[in-house]
Design a protein around this motif. Structure first.
Motif, PDB file in Angstrom:
ATOM      1  N   LEU A  69       0.814  -1.217   0.000  1.00  0.00           N
ATOM      2  CA  LEU A  69       0.000   0.000   0.000  1.00  0.00           C
ATOM      3  C   LEU A  69       0.846   1.266   0.000  1.00  0.00           C
ATOM      4  O   LEU A  69       0.482   2.249  -0.634  1.00  0.00           O
ATOM      5  CB  LEU A  69      -0.937   0.018   1.211  1.00  0.00           C
ATOM      6  CG  LEU A  69      -2.093  -0.958   1.166  1.00  0.00           C
ATOM      7  CD1 LEU A  69      -2.818  -0.980   2.493  1.00  0.00           C
ATOM      8  CD2 LEU A  69      -3.053  -0.601   0.043  1.00  0.00           C
ATOM      9  N   THR A 100       0.410   5.906   4.713  1.00  0.00           N
ATOM     10  CA  THR A 100      -0.980   6.336   4.828  1.00  0.00           C
ATOM     11  C   THR A 100      -1.251   7.591   4.005  1.00  0.00           C
ATOM     12  O   THR A 100      -2.286   7.705   3.363  1.00  0.00           O
ATOM     13  CB  THR A 100      -1.336   6.586   6.309  1.00  0.00           C
ATOM     14  OG1 THR A 100      -1.081   5.384   7.044  1.00  0.00           O
ATOM     15  CG2 THR A 100      -2.786   6.969   6.474  1.00  0.00           C
ATOM     16  N   SER A 158      -1.018   9.416   0.935  1.00  0.00           N
ATOM     17  CA  SER A 158      -0.749   9.075  -0.469  1.00  0.00           C
ATOM     18  C   SER A 158       0.247  10.018  -1.125  1.00  0.00           C
ATOM     19  O   SER A 158       0.966   9.618  -2.046  1.00  0.00           O
ATOM     20  CB  SER A 158      -2.055   9.080  -1.267  1.00  0.00           C
ATOM     21  OG  SER A 158      -2.919   8.084  -0.785  1.00  0.00           O
ATOM     22  N   ARG A 184      -1.167   3.203  -2.912  1.00  0.00           N
ATOM     23  CA  ARG A 184      -1.501   4.587  -2.562  1.00  0.00           C
ATOM     24  C   ARG A 184      -0.747   5.584  -3.427  1.00  0.00           C
ATOM     25  O   ARG A 184      -1.278   6.633  -3.772  1.00  0.00           O
ATOM     26  CB  ARG A 184      -1.236   4.826  -1.084  1.00  0.00           C
ATOM     27  CG  ARG A 184      -2.230   4.080  -0.199  1.00  0.00           C
ATOM     28  CD  ARG A 184      -1.893   4.223   1.268  1.00  0.00           C
ATOM     29  NE  ARG A 184      -2.912   3.612   2.105  1.00  0.00           N
ATOM     30  CZ  ARG A 184      -2.673   3.122   3.310  1.00  0.00           C
ATOM     31  NH1 ARG A 184      -1.451   3.150   3.814  1.00  0.00           N
ATOM     32  NH2 ARG A 184      -3.646   2.598   4.019  1.00  0.00           N
ATOM     33  N   GLY A 202      -3.928   6.797  -4.759  1.00  0.00           N
ATOM     34  CA  GLY A 202      -4.422   7.648  -3.676  1.00  0.00           C
ATOM     35  C   GLY A 202      -4.238   9.118  -3.974  1.00  0.00           C
ATOM     36  O   GLY A 202      -3.478   9.501  -4.864  1.00  0.00           O
ATOM     37  N   ASN A 223      -7.040   7.400   0.462  1.00  0.00           N
ATOM     38  CA  ASN A 223      -5.822   6.634   0.198  1.00  0.00           C
ATOM     39  C   ASN A 223      -6.118   5.188  -0.211  1.00  0.00           C
ATOM     40  O   ASN A 223      -5.323   4.292  -0.009  1.00  0.00           O
ATOM     41  CB  ASN A 223      -4.882   6.696   1.401  1.00  0.00           C
ATOM     42  CG  ASN A 223      -5.494   6.118   2.663  1.00  0.00           C
ATOM     43  OD1 ASN A 223      -6.575   5.552   2.648  1.00  0.00           O
ATOM     44  ND2 ASN A 223      -4.781   6.259   3.766  1.00  0.00           N
TER      45      ASN A 223
END
Length: 137
Positions: A88, A91, A93, A102, A106, A112
């Motif tokens: 990912l 957090t 992005s 992300r 994101g 995101n």
């Protein structure tokens, strides 16, 4: 083998990215153990974000997470939690490298694309919050 909870957030669903994101997880060796489409409400979000519900930004999280349907998934893989979080990216992005979910899809800290469990304990609690034991295969 470890399990992790992943939520495809409203921005993922609105932008029709769920197929692409699911394919990324599957192509990286994750096994899908459970999946459902949901409309979240305050009750489930209060349990899920229990550690944030007294924060001033919590109402914004609720507004966003109830703005559209979400997909809630349980994946299993070796080191699933750390592997999913690496896939990912951060957090926020804006700080995520290209090539991460992300970073590629994101837009900011809230939008995101996905939520991912951050520990074995969180994964167990979060999975139990969204799935009955018989819903996990």
């Amino acid at each position: 083998m470890e399990r992790t909870l992943i939520i495809f957030k409203p921005d993922c669903i609105k932008r029709k990215l769920e197929g692409k994101v699911l394919d990324i997880f599957l192509s990286k060796g994750f096994n899908l153990k459970a999946c459902k489409m949901m409309k979240l409400d305050m009750d489930i979000l209060s349990r899920h974000y229990d550690h944030l519900k007294d924060m001033p930004f919590f109402p914004g999280i609720v507004d966003f997470m109830t703005s559209d349907n979400v997909m809630v998934l349980v994946f299993e893989a070796e080191n699933a939690i750390s592997k999913a979080r690496e896939l990912l990216g951060p957090t926020d992005s804006k700080k995520a490298d290209k090539g991460t979910i992300r970073g590629d899809f994101g837009t900011d800290m809230r939008m995101n694309v996905c939520h991912a469990s951050d520990s074995v304990e969180s994964a167990e609690r979060e999975i139990a919050n969204f799935f009955l034991p018989e819903e996990i295969f």
